[in-house]
Write an enzyme that holds these catalytic residues in place. Structure first.
Site, PDB file in Angstrom:
ATOM      1  N   VAL A  17       0.759  -1.059   0.072  1.00 41.22           N
ATOM      2  CA  VAL A  17      -0.069   0.050   0.079  1.00 41.22           C
ATOM      3  C   VAL A  17       0.836   1.166  -0.069  1.00 41.22           C
ATOM      4  O   VAL A  17       0.315   2.391  -0.088  1.00 41.22           O
ATOM      5  CB  VAL A  17      -1.300   0.002   1.227  1.00 41.22           C
ATOM      6  CG1 VAL A  17      -2.055  -1.025   1.055  1.00 41.22           C
ATOM      7  CG2 VAL A  17      -0.174   0.118   2.356  1.00 41.22           C
ATOM      8  N   SER A  19      -6.611   2.473  15.730  1.00 37.57           N
ATOM      9  CA  SER A  19      -6.057   1.544  17.114  1.00 37.57           C
ATOM     10  C   SER A  19      -6.448   2.280  18.216  1.00 37.57           C
ATOM     11  O   SER A  19      -6.924   3.307  18.151  1.00 37.57           O
ATOM     12  CB  SER A  19      -4.520   1.564  16.818  1.00 37.57           C
ATOM     13  OG  SER A  19      -3.756   1.493  18.066  1.00 37.57           O
ATOM     14  N   TYR A  63       3.727   5.411  15.299  1.00 36.78           N
ATOM     15  CA  TYR A  63       2.691   4.690  15.286  1.00 36.78           C
ATOM     16  C   TYR A  63       1.443   5.559  15.654  1.00 36.78           C
ATOM     17  O   TYR A  63       0.237   5.545  14.925  1.00 36.78           O
ATOM     18  CB  TYR A  63       2.689   3.386  15.975  1.00 36.78           C
ATOM     19  CG  TYR A  63       1.563   2.367  15.868  1.00 36.78           C
ATOM     20  CD1 TYR A  63       1.467   1.676  14.600  1.00 36.78           C
ATOM     21  CD2 TYR A  63       0.531   2.392  16.581  1.00 36.78           C
ATOM     22  CE1 TYR A  63       0.626   0.574  14.842  1.00 36.78           C
ATOM     23  CE2 TYR A  63      -0.339   1.420  16.565  1.00 36.78           C
ATOM     24  CZ  TYR A  63      -0.626   0.570  15.553  1.00 36.78           C
ATOM     25  OH  TYR A  63      -1.509  -0.280  15.501  1.00 36.78           O
ATOM     26  N   ALA A  82       0.211   8.377  12.944  1.00 36.35           N
ATOM     27  CA  ALA A  82      -0.140   7.613  12.052  1.00 36.35           C
ATOM     28  C   ALA A  82      -1.640   7.340  12.315  1.00 36.35           C
ATOM     29  O   ALA A  82      -2.578   7.574  11.531  1.00 36.35           O
ATOM     30  CB  ALA A  82       0.373   6.521  11.461  1.00 36.35           C
TER      31      ALA A  82
END
Length: 260
Positions: free
Chosen positions: A65, A143, A156, A159
């Site tokens: 991706v 998340s 992380y 993002a």
């Protein structure tokens, strides 16, 4: 069946959460498109596994991706075969954990290119087809880190916060085209990514393997870690008719781990 004959692309579905999502889509009568970077698994192992469970004639398409041409090929191949695309689950992602002063620009850029830009690319191509059709549903995978930043997970968290923001922005913009855009936010899920996270947390905090996982699970109100199929259930609901009037939502699926 909640997704009977619905064509759903799932990025990063060769293992972990993505695979669990794809299996749940198939269980609910949908036709998942399996994609990811594991070319050998896509060519051999996964077709055998899905076919053994009665899910035949599926597409298994290599796709990184972070590479636009891969994403373009994924959507074009699916549309050419089926003549429509009913939904997308933008799931593909990686993890990286370290002290912030060790988070080099190169590491940060790699995280953003897959976990945020990769979601953007999948959404961008999905919208092209959905506008043409006049409908479509997108479920982005965020998340707990989309809801609260975690220590040692600066890139992380950045993002995943971005995924949530993208979801909300697209929901407002695309509703007039009958396109729903939502986000599922997994908590502590038993996958390869969490095996890596547990190990890295142990190294950073001087803890044994499994100790960080157990501590996180003990803090979950439902007192268990999640499984990929738990996330699949949330995704299926948001792709189904029961979510026709839901858009812009960020659904925590973590046994209450996001409650604070």
């Amino acid at each position: 069946m909640l997704l009977k004959d619905k064509i759903i692309i799932v990025t990063g579905s060769t293992k972990g959460i993505g695979k669990g999502v794809a299996l749940k889509i198939a269980e609910e009568g949908g036709i998942p498109v399996i994609s990811g970077r594991a070319k050998e698994q896509l060519a051999n192992e996964l077709p055998k596994e899905f076919e053994s469970q009665g899910y035949k004639d599926l597409l298994y398409i290599p796709c990184d991706v972070s590479q636009e041409e891969d994403v373009q090929n994924l959507f074009q191949t699916v549309y050419e075969k089926y003549g429509r695309i009913d939904g997308l689950c933008a799931n593909a992602g990686i993890t990286d954990m370290c002290n912030f002063d060790e988070m080099t620009p190169e590491r940060f850029d790699k995280m953003i290119s897959i976990n945020l830009r990769g979601v953007y690319l999948a959404d961008w191509y999905a919208v092209k087809y959905f506008k043409k059709q006049g409908y479509g549903k997108i479920v982005n995978i965020g998340s707990d880190c989309s809801l609260e930043g975690w220590e040692f997970l600066s890139s992380y968290s950045a993002a995943k916060f971005g995924v949530r923001g993208l979801t909300q922005s697209l929901a407002k913009e695309l509703g007039k085209y009958h396109i729903n855009v939502n986000c599922v936010c997994p908590g502590i899920i038993d996958t390869d990514i969490w095996v890596t996270t547990d190990r890295l947390l142990g190294e950073l905090n001087n803890k044994a393997i499994g100790e960080s996982w157990n501590e996180k699970v003990e803090a979950i109100p439902l007192r268990r870690g999640g499984k990929p199929e738990d996330i699949g259930n949330g995704v299926v609901m948001l792709l189904s008719k029961y979510a026709d009037y839901i858009t812009g939502a960020s659904l925590p699926v973590g046994g209450g781990s996001a409650v604070n």
